[in-house]
Scaffold this motif. Sequence first.
Motif, PDB file in Angstrom:
ATOM      1  N   THR A 226       1.038  -1.195   0.234  1.00 34.49           N
ATOM      2  CA  THR A 226      -0.072  -0.050   0.000  1.00 34.49           C
ATOM      3  C   THR A 226       0.837   1.461  -0.050  1.00 34.49           C
ATOM      4  O   THR A 226       2.220   1.176   0.499  1.00 34.49           O
ATOM      5  CB  THR A 226      -1.035   0.033   1.294  1.00 34.49           C
ATOM      6  N   LYS A 227       0.216   2.479  -0.367  1.00 34.96           N
ATOM      7  CA  LYS A 227       1.069   3.490  -0.565  1.00 34.96           C
ATOM      8  C   LYS A 227       0.171   4.858  -0.406  1.00 34.96           C
ATOM      9  O   LYS A 227      -1.042   4.794  -0.827  1.00 34.96           O
ATOM     10  CB  LYS A 227       1.751   3.601  -1.700  1.00 34.96           C
ATOM     11  N   CYS A 241      -0.832  -1.002  -3.727  1.00 36.54           N
ATOM     12  CA  CYS A 241       0.216  -0.732  -4.861  1.00 36.54           C
ATOM     13  C   CYS A 241       0.307  -2.266  -5.439  1.00 36.54           C
ATOM     14  O   CYS A 241       0.807  -3.291  -4.728  1.00 36.54           O
ATOM     15  CB  CYS A 241       1.287  -0.255  -4.164  1.00 36.54           C
ATOM     16  N   TYR A 256      -2.115   1.649  -8.970  1.00 33.84           N
ATOM     17  CA  TYR A 256      -2.565   2.091  -7.829  1.00 33.84           C
ATOM     18  C   TYR A 256      -4.196   2.239  -7.839  1.00 33.84           C
ATOM     19  O   TYR A 256      -4.693   2.827  -8.653  1.00 33.84           O
ATOM     20  CB  TYR A 256      -2.101   3.569  -7.378  1.00 33.84           C
TER      21      TYR A 256
END
Length: 283
Positions: A226-227, A241, A256
């Motif tokens: 994840t981001k 991500c 994304y």
Amino acid sequence: MDRQELGAFLRSRRERLAPQDVGLPSGPRRRTPGLRREEAAVLAHISTEYYVRLEQGRAPRPSGEVLAGIARALRLTDAEADHLHVLAGTAPTRDRLHRREVRPSILVLLERLPQTAGIVVSATFEVLAWNSLAAALMEDFASVGREDRNLARRAFLGARDPGRTLYGVSDATEFRHHVVTGLRATAARYPGDPDVTRLVAELRAGSADFARLWDRHDVQAAPTLTKTFDHAVVGEVTVDCDSLALTDCDQHLVLYSAPAGSPAAEALALLNVLGPRAADYRL
């Protein structure tokens, strides 16, 4: 065979191991960190003299069996063992120059993902292709030059707006480590590519942080699942991500996305409407 790089890599992996990691007594006197060279040689079932010559960059090319023994002795991961073989010249290497051309089918795929931001990244972390949502979330890549589209340069040398160097991502430190490990593997695959050599030299000269990480000789980073982007228009957006390897051209398709109905999905939907102009608020 890259003798000097092979020797440096072996030394860095040996020095990170404690004797107890491999079932040896630590002993009261150790002047250097990690295993001794003779201990690594015994564990790899090779002579101490030959192992020393390998680390010093003076040995002839080791066989696959010798490399496998060294990999086991030094407790290398799969990625590190592959890197060892590449440095020794016993593994297949890519074409001399890394690829920058993106397959037309991938370009079409990017445009068919209206709710997912997508970019294609080269082996040197240059953003080669993107869709409209990625431009809205990160930057209007069409408005900047090739050098400014290189995420490695952005990570270590800054950008036009230093406060937005990496688009406000939450994992900037982890991403920098990922860049270094990726570029080290790229440099081993394309030792004759002037673009790769020039980029590494530029980063080493311009960033003490890059030089420090580079000298660690790491070749594997933790995956990013994840981001979180800190966007000037919609605030923080936490997305899933996924990085998909395009093995035939040594590129990655980075996607994304967000679960349907989530606040992040709503933020992406708004950015999708605004399009690349949403990124103007960053500049």
